[in-house]
Write a protein that holds these residues in place. Structure first.
Motif, PDB file in Angstrom:
ATOM      1  N   ILE A  73       0.875  -1.165   0.000  1.00 28.55           N
ATOM      2  CA  ILE A  73       0.000   0.000   0.000  1.00 28.55           C
ATOM      3  C   ILE A  73       0.916   1.219   0.000  1.00 28.55           C
ATOM      4  O   ILE A  73       1.688   1.416   0.941  1.00 28.55           O
ATOM      5  CB  ILE A  73      -0.940   0.052   1.210  1.00 28.55           C
ATOM      6  N   SER A  74       0.854   1.990  -1.053  1.00 31.49           N
ATOM      7  CA  SER A  74       1.714   3.153  -1.184  1.00 31.49           C
ATOM      8  C   SER A  74       0.861   4.346  -1.603  1.00 31.49           C
ATOM      9  O   SER A  74       0.103   4.254  -2.571  1.00 31.49           O
ATOM     10  CB  SER A  74       2.819   2.901  -2.210  1.00 31.49           C
ATOM     11  N   VAL A  75       0.972   5.439  -0.866  1.00 38.07           N
ATOM     12  CA  VAL A  75       0.167   6.624  -1.140  1.00 38.07           C
ATOM     13  C   VAL A  75       1.072   7.848  -1.221  1.00 38.07           C
ATOM     14  O   VAL A  75       1.909   8.072  -0.331  1.00 38.07           O
ATOM     15  CB  VAL A  75      -0.904   6.848  -0.053  1.00 38.07           C
ATOM     16  N   TYR A  76       0.905   8.598  -2.296  1.00 39.01           N
ATOM     17  CA  TYR A  76       1.594   9.876  -2.494  1.00 39.01           C
ATOM     18  C   TYR A  76       0.521  10.946  -2.609  1.00 39.01           C
ATOM     19  O   TYR A  76      -0.406  10.823  -3.406  1.00 39.01           O
ATOM     20  CB  TYR A  76       2.432   9.809  -3.771  1.00 39.01           C
ATOM     21  N   GLY A  77       0.610  11.993  -1.780  1.00 35.46           N
ATOM     22  CA  GLY A  77      -0.357  13.076  -1.846  1.00 35.46           C
ATOM     23  C   GLY A  77       0.351  14.414  -1.885  1.00 35.46           C
ATOM     24  O   GLY A  77       1.243  14.688  -1.070  1.00 35.46           O
ATOM     25  N   SER A  78      -0.022  15.263  -2.839  1.00 35.73           N
ATOM     26  CA  SER A  78       0.614  16.570  -2.963  1.00 35.73           C
ATOM     27  C   SER A  78       0.139  17.494  -1.851  1.00 35.73           C
ATOM     28  O   SER A  78      -1.043  17.516  -1.500  1.00 35.73           O
ATOM     29  CB  SER A  78       0.293  17.182  -4.331  1.00 35.73           C
ATOM     30  N   LEU A  79       1.050  18.246  -1.282  1.00 33.80           N
ATOM     31  CA  LEU A  79       0.717  19.239  -0.262  1.00 33.80           C
ATOM     32  C   LEU A  79       0.721  20.657  -0.832  1.00 33.80           C
ATOM     33  O   LEU A  79      -0.122  21.474  -0.491  1.00 33.80           O
ATOM     34  CB  LEU A  79       1.709  19.149   0.904  1.00 33.80           C
ATOM     35  N   ALA A  80       1.682  20.933  -1.705  1.00 33.34           N
ATOM     36  CA  ALA A  80       1.778  22.237  -2.361  1.00 33.34           C
ATOM     37  C   ALA A  80       2.667  22.073  -3.580  1.00 33.34           C
ATOM     38  O   ALA A  80       3.483  21.143  -3.649  1.00 33.34           O
ATOM     39  CB  ALA A  80       2.340  23.299  -1.416  1.00 33.34           C
ATOM     40  N   GLY A  81       2.514  22.969  -4.556  1.00 34.36           N
ATOM     41  CA  GLY A  81       3.321  22.840  -5.766  1.00 34.36           C
ATOM     42  C   GLY A  81       3.469  24.151  -6.505  1.00 34.36           C
ATOM     43  O   GLY A  81       2.746  25.126  -6.257  1.00 34.36           O
TER      44      GLY A  81
END
Length: 481
Positions: A302-310
């Motif tokens: 289970i791998s999750v990547y979530g953007s916080l700011a860009g």
């Protein structure tokens, strides 16, 4: 601390809670078929603005949110104390007083699955109690930490553990926001009949707190007219589903000469466009889940990547660049290797458009590992992994020829300094090559050779240097929602 909710679900329904929503989601996805896309292609689909926001007038319900957070505390404790009657649920004012003492905190030695998956999942309930009651991403973050602290100090007679607090809080935020968004995306408020009810059930399984509040608010099954479509989450979602065979070598020969192939399934979901809503947390999410025949557990990744700011720092139309700060959750457990970690990274995503439709995509990232769990063959207080913090880097390069042939090479590396365990530090490396060829519009064949490498450097034990090669072969089905 042993997360009591998982004492039952790990034995009976833990696997179903992951696999059943995944299977239902596959059925949901199969109703709509689209073209192959990547993170940069999504923004070119101008027919729909990629966005997600709570309705402007959405009411914040603090009382109900606090009550549901309390429910997430009391329900598993009640089950442990009065149904399975486990010792650690026998709390008293004496145990609570001991746990409230800041000097009582100590690292625990619970099983890897409990600490690295059970606690983050439990934390997602604390987070979702507030997120689904009108609070924003950042407003829901403190609730996760409060819920984690209350569980550690009041719900068990064991000493509170720093690793549990971090895993429950940070992991709960990542899993909570991911499941909250997917749950709302799955539900089509304009649909009627069986498909609508199926989507409601699937949304409930993905995020029970959100589903509970839909029932309380009378939204379950309620049809919303076209005039309210502006409040829908119109974020694009693309997905890849793999089904095939895989083989791991748990020895140290560096070759796939031992073991045998077993079946596996994998789902990769990309929510949102990476260059839309750059300053909205989790406007872009990447999720990978893998399961199959294995000696360790049904759920292997289970791998999750979530953007916080860009920030968009593109040089031209032919050279596009994005800088993204991301929150990451990783859980890997198979017959050969396991690792769990939570990190924050800075990422540079690039696409280079060359001649004749030839595209090259690259991604590089680096950041801090807040807490990672690395395998320790020498055991520490009966625990087969050490906790550490450190630094992580990753890199990927891939090219696409005519949207038919795709190749990529991926590297992920981590350095961990042990903060609880045998005196040591670790280097972990993963290298993967992936080749995919599209044989039909949405169907491809894929091969993925690669290996994990673990280097453990110990003060009081011989060093460890092991390589775990693997091979995956699969058919891949792509959908674009």
């Amino acid at each position: 601390m042993t997360l009591t909710l998982y004492h039952f679900t790990r034995k009976y329904s833990g696997r179903l809670r992951i696999i059943l929503p995944l299977l239902l989601f596959i059925l949901f996805c199969s109703q709509q078929v689209g073209a192959q896309v990547n993170i940069f292609d999504l923004r070119k689909q101008k027919d729909t603005i990629t966005r997600f926001s709570d309705p402007p007038a959405k009411q914040k319900r603090f009382g109900r949110a606090a009550l549901e957070l309390g429910l997430a505390e009391i329900a598993p404790w009640t089950y442990d104390r009065y149904i399975v009657n486990v010792d650690y649920a026998r709390i008293s004012w004496k145990t609570t007083g001991h746990n409230l003492n800041p000097g009582s905190w100590t690292w625990d030695n619970d099983p890897f699955q409990t600490n690295q998956f059970g606690h983050p999942y439990h934390g997602s309930m604390f987070y979702s109690a507030f997120r689904s009651n009108g609070y924003s991403f950042w407003q829901s973050v403190p609730a996760t930490m409060v819920g984690s602290y209350l569980w550690e100090t009041f719900a068990e007679n064991q000493a509170p553990a720093p690793n549990d607090f971090i895993n429950t809080s940070f992991g709960g935020i990542v899993l909570g926001e991911m499941t909250y968004r997917l749950s709302n995306k799955i539900i089509n408020n304009h649909r009627r009949g069986f498909k609508r009810q199926a989507s409601e059930v699937l949304g409930f399984l993905v995020n029970p707190m959100n589903g509970l509040n839909r029932i309380i608010d009378g939204k379950w099954g309620k049809v919303v007219g076209p005039a309210n479509r502006s409040q829908d989450d119109s974020s694009k979602v693309s997905a890849e589903f793999d089904l095939g065979a895989r083989k791991f070598n748990s020895g140290n020969q560096g070759l796939l000469t031992h073991g045998r192939f077993g079946w596996f399934g994998r789902a990769k979901l990309l929510y949102g466009a990476s260059n839309e809503n750059l300053h909205t947390p989790f406007s872009n999410i990447s999720i990978t889940a893998e399961f199959g025949k294995d000696d360790s557990s049904a759920v292997n990744v289970i791998s999750v990547y979530g953007s916080l700011a860009g920030w968009d720092v593109s040089l031209s139309d032919s050279v596009e660049n994005l800088i993204i700060i991301s929150a990451n959750y990783d859980y890997i457990r198979n017959a050969a290797f396991f690792y769990g970690g939570q990190s924050v990274k800075a990422n540079l995503l690039s696409e280079f458009k060359l001649l004749n439709g030839f595209k090259v995509n690259t991604a590089v990232g680096a950041g801090l590992i807040i807490l990672g769990a690395a395998p320790d063959p020498y055991l520490y207080r009966g625990r087969n992994y050490d906790y550490g913090s450190g630094f992580a880097i990753n890199g990927r390069a891939g090219f696409n020829i005519g949207n038919r042939f795709y190749y990529s090479i991926n590297y992920r590396g981590s350095w961990l300094m042990t903060i609880n365990g045998n005196k040591s530090h670790y280097f972990l490396h993963t290298i993967t090559n992936e080749i995919s060829y599209r044989v039909l519009k949405d169907l491809s064949i894929s091969a993925e050779p690669g290996y994990f490498r673990l280097e453990g450097n110990y003060k009081n034990h011989p060093d460890v240097d092991k390589i775990y090669p693997y091979l995956r072969i699969s058919t891949r089905y792509r959908v674009n929602l």
